[in-house]
Design an enzyme around this catalytic site. Structure first.
Site, short mmCIF file in Angstrom:
data_model
loop_
_atom_site.label_atom_id
_atom_site.label_comp_id
_atom_site.label_asym_id
_atom_site.label_seq_id
_atom_site.Cartn_x
_atom_site.Cartn_y
_atom_site.Cartn_z
N ASP A 107 0.85 -1.18 0.00
CA ASP A 107 0.00 0.00 0.00
C ASP A 107 0.90 1.24 0.00
OD1 ASP A 107 -2.95 1.00 0.46
OD2 ASP A 107 -1.78 2.03 1.99
N HIS A 306 -6.87 -6.38 -1.49
CA HIS A 306 -5.80 -5.40 -1.22
C HIS A 306 -4.84 -5.81 -0.12
CE1 HIS A 306 -3.84 -1.54 -1.04
NE2 HIS A 306 -4.16 -1.40 0.24
#
Length: 332
Positions: A107, A306
């Site tokens: 991320d 994610h």
């Protein structure tokens, strides 16, 4: 595994670590993103430590047990890379080991890792990014005006634009547990397509309110693990983490000196097939080989969302260990 706090040149940093700490083992640094902590890498720290690496996952600047400097300007990409340089120096000075490591990021941690390798290749000798590909600086102008133009065109705000507001952190702090539960749910691979976030928010909504109230914890998130996140963000808040986003245009200005530089150290990239981040940064995946001149691996993990290192720890651990063996060899 153990947790401790180190005083580096400019910051007290809280780290989770495992593996030999006497300088005999190759150092691997694992950088988390938003809204995460060093504990997001717990499965990787354990696996790498057991494999003979010195694995270290810090709480990043503004998060958890690491200090939170005042002011937006304290969260630029140069500050974040500098923190990692200081951490490597502090760790290796304890043992007399070589001042170098392999850096891994997920991320927001991925751009930090990419820039560590871009700016300090003699220290960060290899880089592995998760979820967010390297995105070169665009000389035409800073990113936020472009993001706002896209938002206007589609009639929905990209969440990064909303994060620029000085009070955006209040959105998360009204109910920390609900905000974290919803965020993890909306970006998870197990969440149905029609309930996943796209990253673009409808008029009158915000990052938290747009996610269904009945959002549940992802299947990999235990109540005890979730409680650690809630405790950390209840204590530290979200203002400092959002400052990372508020520095995007500042980062563009600061990085003019590095325009057109390429990452030359060995590199790898992994992304979940169903990661919503691909809706707005996925195009950069196609050009990775142009900017990473020694790209060893580029993997799309089927069905994954994610939170790769927590959703799919076995696959991520295997890929990391293969990459480390490829670039460093197995520890003695």
């Amino acid at each position: 595994m153990q947790t401790r706090t180190l005083q580096t040149d400019g910051l007290k940093q809280r780290i989770l670590e495992a593996g030999p700490t006497d300088g005999s083992a190759p150092l691997v640094l694992l950088i988390h993103g938003f809204p995460e902590l060093g504990i997001s890498w717990r499965a990787q720290v354990q696996a790498l430590g057991e494999a003979g690496y010195h694995a270290v996952a810090p709480d990043m600047r503004g998060y958890g047990g690491t200090e939170r400097p005042d002011g937006v300007e304290a969260y630029s990409i140069l500050n974040l890379v500098g923190d990692m340089v200081d951490l490597v120096r502090a760790l290796t000075s304890e043992t007399g080991g070589h001042t170098e490591c392999v850096v891994v990021g997920h991320d927001w941690g991925a751009p930090v890792a990419w820039h560590c390798a871009l700016l300090r290749p003699q220290m960060f000798r290899a880089v592995f990014g998760l979820s967010v590909p390297f995105q070169p600086r665009i000389p035409k102008g800073p990113p936020l005006p472009m993001m706002r133009a896209i938002s206007k065109r589609v009639g929905r705000d990209l969440y990064i634009c909303q994060f620029q507001e000085p009070q955006a952190h209040r959105t998360f702090e009204t109910d920390v547990a609900a905000a974290l539960r919803k965020g993890f749910y909306a970006y998870d691979g197990a969440t149905p397509d029609n309930r996943q976030s796209t990253g673009f928010i409808a008029p009158g909504q915000d990052f938290v309110s747009e996610i269904p109230e009945d959002a549940t914890l992802p299947p990999w998130m235990t109540p005890d693990h979730f409680a650690e996140y809630v405790a950390a963000f209840s204590a530290g808040g979200f203002d400092a983490p959002l400052n990372w986003y508020r520095c995007l245009d500042r980062n563009w200005a600061l990085m003019a000196f590095a325009q057109d530089l390429k990452i030359t150290v060995p590199s790898a990239f992994m992304v979940g097939e169903r990661d919503p981040v691909r809706n707005y940064s996925g195009a950069a995946e196609a050009t990775l080989k142009d900017w990473l001149t020694d790209l060893r691996s580029q993997v799309v993990l089927p069905g994954a969302g994610h939170w790769l290192q927590q959703e799919r720890p076995a696959e991520v651990n295997a890929a990391l260990l293969d990459f480390l063996t490829d670039v460093r060899g197995r520890p003695a």
